[in-house]
Design an enzyme around this catalytic site. Structure first.
Site, PDB file in Angstrom:
ATOM      1  N   ASP A 145       0.697  -1.231  -0.185  1.00 35.32           N
ATOM      2  CA  ASP A 145       0.132   0.005  -0.004  1.00 35.32           C
ATOM      3  C   ASP A 145       0.895   1.236  -0.064  1.00 35.32           C
ATOM      4  O   ASP A 145       0.708   2.170  -0.777  1.00 35.32           O
ATOM      5  CB  ASP A 145      -0.923   0.079   1.306  1.00 35.32           C
ATOM      6  CG  ASP A 145      -2.290  -0.712   1.163  1.00 35.32           C
ATOM      7  OD1 ASP A 145      -2.480  -1.413  -0.003  1.00 35.32           O
ATOM      8  OD2 ASP A 145      -2.697  -1.123   2.154  1.00 35.32           O
TER       9      ASP A 145
ATOM     10  N   ARG B 163      -0.575   5.144  17.173  1.00 38.17           N
ATOM     11  CA  ARG B 163      -1.004   6.186  15.986  1.00 38.17           C
ATOM     12  C   ARG B 163      -0.670   7.629  16.584  1.00 38.17           C
ATOM     13  O   ARG B 163      -0.289   8.435  15.726  1.00 38.17           O
ATOM     14  CB  ARG B 163      -2.632   5.895  15.621  1.00 38.17           C
ATOM     15  CG  ARG B 163      -2.977   4.669  14.957  1.00 38.17           C
ATOM     16  CD  ARG B 163      -1.848   4.310  14.279  1.00 38.17           C
ATOM     17  NE  ARG B 163      -2.199   3.213  13.210  1.00 38.17           N
ATOM     18  CZ  ARG B 163      -1.220   2.170  12.949  1.00 38.17           C
ATOM     19  NH1 ARG B 163      -0.244   2.133  13.348  1.00 38.17           N
ATOM     20  NH2 ARG B 163      -1.648   0.930  12.108  1.00 38.17           N
TER      21      ARG B 163
ATOM     22  N   SER C   5      -4.250  -8.765   7.414  1.00 39.39           N
ATOM     23  CA  SER C   5      -3.921  -7.499   7.604  1.00 39.39           C
ATOM     24  C   SER C   5      -3.331  -7.262   9.112  1.00 39.39           C
ATOM     25  O   SER C   5      -3.957  -7.603  10.006  1.00 39.39           O
ATOM     26  CB  SER C   5      -4.890  -6.446   7.335  1.00 39.39           C
ATOM     27  OG  SER C   5      -4.564  -5.055   8.080  1.00 39.39           O
TER      28      SER C   5
ATOM     29  N   ASP D  46      -7.982   3.608  12.257  1.00 39.07           N
ATOM     30  CA  ASP D  46      -6.500   4.408  12.333  1.00 39.07           C
ATOM     31  C   ASP D  46      -6.121   5.579  11.355  1.00 39.07           C
ATOM     32  O   ASP D  46      -5.824   6.658  12.067  1.00 39.07           O
ATOM     33  CB  ASP D  46      -5.577   3.427  11.531  1.00 39.07           C
ATOM     34  CG  ASP D  46      -5.124   2.219  12.586  1.00 39.07           C
ATOM     35  OD1 ASP D  46      -5.412   2.414  13.845  1.00 39.07           O
ATOM     36  OD2 ASP D  46      -4.766   1.164  12.308  1.00 39.07           O
TER      37      ASP D  46
HETATM   38  N1  ARG Z   1      -9.165  -2.906  15.287  1.00 41.63           N
HETATM   39  C1  ARG Z   1      -7.697  -2.650  15.862  1.00 41.63           C
HETATM   40  C2  ARG Z   1      -7.860  -0.945  16.281  1.00 41.63           C
HETATM   41  O1  ARG Z   1      -8.539  -0.197  15.539  1.00 41.63           O
HETATM   42  C3  ARG Z   1      -6.600  -2.756  15.146  1.00 41.63           C
HETATM   43  C4  ARG Z   1      -6.346  -2.061  13.759  1.00 41.63           C
HETATM   44  C5  ARG Z   1      -5.206  -2.969  13.178  1.00 41.63           C
HETATM   45  N2  ARG Z   1      -4.664  -2.120  12.057  1.00 41.63           N
HETATM   46  C6  ARG Z   1      -4.446  -2.404  10.883  1.00 41.63           C
HETATM   47  N3  ARG Z   1      -3.819  -1.356  10.144  1.00 41.63           N
HETATM   48  N4  ARG Z   1      -4.329  -3.749  10.636  1.00 41.63           N
HETATM   49  O2  ARG Z   1      -7.064  -0.574  17.255  1.00 41.63           O
END
Ligand code: ARG
Length: 401
Positions: A14, A94, A174, A123
């Site tokens: 990506d 983040r 992912s 995110d």
């Molecule tokens: N659901 C989790 C969160 O919002 C994990 C997110 C995972 N992110 C990713 N880019 N795979 O914190």
């Protein structure tokens, strides 16, 4: 001269395609930024990929220490666990990545920052809200959210523009990982009825395959923060790393949950967080010993609020400062040692001690050392039960309870 953009760069498909796309379609000079919060990646490899995709340079920030000290440990002291299960590894990284993006953009004279988040997740919200709080003048560009390419199209785009594609055997999941945990989504996991295949786990052995002999660990805390492992003073990053190994080998730290995303979707999530699960249990056990009943009750509510705030991307807010001030104050006496038994996927507290302990043997014991004044008990019960007796009498004969 082209405007500069600082792109949060992971080295994956990506963000590699994003480098090229921002340059080609956006007309930007692209500076890639990788914030190392403890993922297993090689700097040289990430750098050569960024450059091959068309970035002018790669900035590599080792932020592991900052991450653990200033993001993870405060969340641990707060007892933050989203919906009672998720220790918030991804969510905690983040705001730190956002801060690094904003700082790099200013240092490089960039007018924009970019990220590779999709349009459905949490995110994007966390990164953008944080950047808006810290550097409102920066434009935010999210190519993966804007372009209409699926995975196949991205691979085709990469081949067409000779961007090296990191798919030897690209995982169907992912994955996001840092020192506090590993988050896994997509693929067969999207069926919440289906048991996760063993292959999704990398940090933990299956509890059934864990050794027959348990492992014991002793974690020392000072004012709510972990400072030692098995009696040896240990720096934050090493302590978390080491615990991920020890607890992971015992199958501790697997989480399988349906979670409510900020954007309104329910999603099935798998986490591996051996150190987080162990430390959160240990910390709570020490609070049980050192905080009063009232302090513990309010603390539990603050913990929930704190978890929501982290999950919802509100790290850089006044509300956070207020909650953090409470947490810090409540941790004044949370000093001591907790002993855990790690065995077949379970982290069980088997001992706790503290110089600030409120546990009083002479009050608790049933043997001859007992100092508790039993003669005061009937009087206490008489007063305590007073409103109950009054109400029972006055409203007799009404609805049975
Ligand atoms: N659901 C989790 C969160 O919002 C994990 C997110 C995972 N992110 C990713 N880019 N795979 O914190």
């Amino acid at each position: 001269m082209a405007e500069k953009i600082v792109l949060a760069y992971s080295g994956g498909l990506d963000t590699s395609v994003a480098v090229h796309w921002l340059k080609q379609e956006g007309g930007y000079e692209v500076i890639a930024l990788t914030v190392d919060v403890g993922m297993q990646r090689q700097r040289e490899e990430v750098q050569s990929r960024a450059l091959a995709a068309g970035a002018t340079k790669l900035i590599w920030r080792d932020a592991q220490e900052t991450f653990v000290r200033h993001f993870v440990f405060p969340a641990l002291a707060a007892g933050a666990l989203y919906q009672g299960q998720y220790p918030l590894a991804t969510a905690l990284s983040r705001p730190l990545i956002a801060r690094e993006l904003a700082e790099a953009a200013r240092a490089e004279g960039a007018t924009a920052i970019g990220h590779g988040c999709t349009g459905k997740g949490n995110d994007q919200v966390r990164l953008e809200v944080s950047v808006q709080a810290l550097a409102p003048e920066l434009r935010i560009v999210a190519p993966v959210r804007d372009w209409e390419m699926d995975r196949e199209a991205e691979i085709a785009y990469a081949q067409e523009h000779s961007i090296p594609v990191p798919v030897t055997h690209e995982s169907p999941y992912s994955v996001d990982e840092n020192l506090w945990g590993r988050s896994i989504e997509c693929g067969v996991l999207e069926d919440p009825w289906r048991e996760p295949p063993e292959e999704v786990y990398e940090w933990t052995v299956a509890p059934s395959e864990a050794p027959d002999a348990p492992a014991y660990v002793e974690i020392g805390f000072e004012r709510g923060l972990p400072v030692s492992l098995d009696g040896r003073e240990t720096d934050p990053v090493s302590l978390v790393r080491r615990l991920n190994e020890i607890a992971g080998e015992q199958g501790v730290g697997r989480v399988d949950m349906v979670e409510d995303r900020l954007v309104g979707i329910k999603s099935r999530e798998i986490y591996e967080a051996p150190a987080a699960v162990t430390l959160l249990a240990a910390h709570e056990a020490l609070e049980a010993l050192t905080l009063s009943k009232d302090q513990r009750r309010l603390k539990a509510r603050i913990a929930q609020e704190y978890a929501e705030l982290i999950y919802n991307g509100l790290w850089f807010t006044a509300h956070h400062q207020d909650l953090a001030a409470y947490v810090q104050s409540a941790q004044r006496q949370v000093t001591g040692t907790v002993r855990l038994k790690l065995h077949k996927g379970m982290a069980t507290i088997v001992g706790r001690k503290s110089p600030k302990s409120l546990y009083d043997y002479s009050l608790a014991t049933y043997d001859s050392a007992d100092q508790f004044d039993r003669s005061a008990a009937p009087g206490f019960i008489h007063i305590w039960g007073l409103p109950v007796r009054v109400q029972a009498q006055a409203q007799k004969g009404e609805e049975p309870l």
